[in-house]
Design an enzyme around this catalytic site. Structure first.
Site, mmCIF file in Angstrom:
data_model
loop_
_atom_site.group_PDB
_atom_site.id
_atom_site.type_symbol
_atom_site.label_atom_id
_atom_site.label_comp_id
_atom_site.label_asym_id
_atom_site.label_seq_id
_atom_site.Cartn_x
_atom_site.Cartn_y
_atom_site.Cartn_z
ATOM 1 N NE ARG A 49 -7.334 31.415 -1.117
ATOM 2 C CZ ARG A 49 -7.120 32.418 -1.960
ATOM 3 N NH1 ARG A 49 -7.637 33.585 -1.713
ATOM 4 N NH2 ARG A 49 -6.404 32.257 -3.056
ATOM 5 C CB THR A 50 -3.449 26.435 1.784
ATOM 6 O OG1 THR A 50 -4.644 26.423 1.011
ATOM 7 C CG2 THR A 50 -3.315 25.125 2.527
ATOM 8 C CE LYS A 66 21.485 25.067 -6.164
ATOM 9 N NZ LYS A 66 22.114 25.187 -4.846
ATOM 10 N NE ARG A 95 -1.747 23.952 -2.039
ATOM 11 C CZ ARG A 95 -2.689 24.898 -2.136
ATOM 12 N NH1 ARG A 95 -2.529 25.917 -2.940
ATOM 13 N NH2 ARG A 95 -3.787 24.812 -1.411
ATOM 14 C CG HIS A 137 -7.204 21.700 -0.489
ATOM 15 N ND1 HIS A 137 -6.558 21.813 0.733
ATOM 16 C CD2 HIS A 137 -7.170 22.942 -1.043
ATOM 17 C CE1 HIS A 137 -6.164 23.064 0.903
ATOM 18 N NE2 HIS A 137 -6.525 23.769 -0.162
HETATM 19 N N1 CP Z 1 -8.233 27.589 -1.176
HETATM 20 C C1 CP Z 1 -6.910 27.457 -1.433
HETATM 21 O O1 CP Z 1 -6.350 26.348 -1.390
HETATM 22 O O2 CP Z 1 -6.288 28.631 -1.725
HETATM 23 P P1 CP Z 1 -4.725 28.795 -1.984
HETATM 24 O O3 CP Z 1 -4.409 28.070 -3.275
HETATM 25 O O4 CP Z 1 -4.476 30.268 -2.065
HETATM 26 O O5 CP Z 1 -3.995 28.144 -0.846
#
Ligand code: CP
Length: 306
Positions: free
Chosen positions: A59-60, A87, A109, A137
């Site tokens: 999603r993100t 590496k 991320r 998040h």
């Molecule tokens: N909600 C969320 O962060 O989903 P993903 O891990 O798929 O990005």
């Protein structure tokens, strides 16, 4: 024009209440844009954004990429798997090499809490935290608040129960900050082993009874059990977790008044939610995903003005 108080989005903890309102109000305008036949605006035409993902995401990552494309930014995507990280290249070397290709903004991320904060101290580009380990998040919490606003009109005064694995959840912490800054009341609910010991110091209620949480709240935000972050067993089995903390459509139907069901995804169907609950009229789970694009457009647009 109003602007954000920060040039990075590292966590909700750093945002003011007016930052949050500015992002959500701007997202409302972008939601109208992405529902038009022509979904694109030229706002970030001269900006290049790198989505740097050291951890899995559906999603993100897609939501940021779509948000960037709807704003007409140039986009590059980096995944740690298949890269020179394998590496031995460091995080800072990796990002500095990406920036050398004239990239203006990094969306990252990472599995290490604080990784985006470290990056923000060492690079000239804007940094957006797309999830750092068990820490924060921020765009998920913003899209959750946007979704509550769209469904219930306002976040202020609402009661939100966050149910599930609170200990390992970055979504829980960002939501607690985001909801409280807007004047909502927050309860966390789950097995005692999955709720941090002193979480009440953040001003949240704590419950270990899912029915109590559902009867108390206007919104239930249900989280998955993050088995990938658990080094020890926090409960006997998934079957037992589901028995005591799983939510079914019948449980929602039997409440005295309707509540809104949310989940950040990915859902473990049959564990924290039955399929009939996830797919029921109580659920706004796919609205959250739709709203995520507008909220991320707002974040990127506002940061690019600074
Ligand atoms: N909600 C969320 O962060 O989903 P993903 O891990 O798929 O990005």
């Amino acid at each position: 024009m109003q602007s954000l108080s920060t040039r990075h989005l590292l966590g909700i903890k750093d945002l003011t209440e007016s930052d949050i309102h500015l992002i959500l109000d701007t997202a409302k305008e972008f939601k109208e844009v992405i529902n038009r036949p022509i979904k694109k605006v030229p706002s970030l035409r001269d900006i290049t954004i790198a989505n740097v993902f050291f951890e899995n995401s559906t999603r993100t990552r897609l939501s940021f990429e779509l948000a960037e494309k709807r704003l007409s930014a140039d986009v590059v995507n980096f995944s740690a798997s298949g890269s020179s990280v394998k590496k031995g290249e460091t995080l800072l070397d990796t990002v500095n090499n990406i920036l050398a290709m004239k990239v203006d903004m990094i969306v990252m991320r990472h599995s290490s809490p604080g990784a985006p904060h470290f990056l923000a101290k060492h690079i000239p580009a804007n940094v957006v935290n797309a999830g750092d380990g068990t820490h924060e998040h921020p765009t998920q919490a913003l899209l959750d608040s946007f979704s509550i606003r769209q469904k219930l009109g306002d976040v202020a005064g609402k009661r939100v129960a966050i149910i599930g694995d609170i200990t390992h959840s970055r979504v829980a912490l960002s939501n607690i900050f985001c909801l409280q800054k807007q004047g909502a009341e927050v309860m966390v609910c789950g097995p005692a082993t999955l709720i941090p010991k002193h979480i009440d110091a953040l001003g949240v209620r704590v419950s270990h009874d899912v029915r109590e949480a559902l009867n108390w709240c206007d919104v239930a935000n249900v989280l998955r059990i993050q088995l990938e972050r658990q080094q020890i067993k926090y409960f006997p089995s998934l079957r037992e977790y589901s028995l005591y903390f799983g939510i079914s459509k019948q449980m929602l139907d039997e409440l005295d008044r309707p509540i809104v069901l949310m989940h950040p995804g990915p859902i473990n169907r049959g564990v924290e939610l039955t399929s009939d609950a996830a797919d029921s009229p109580h659920s706004i789970i796919l609205d959250q995903v739709e709203n995520g694009v507008a909220v991320r457009m707002a974040v990127l647009y506002l940061l690019a003005q600074l």
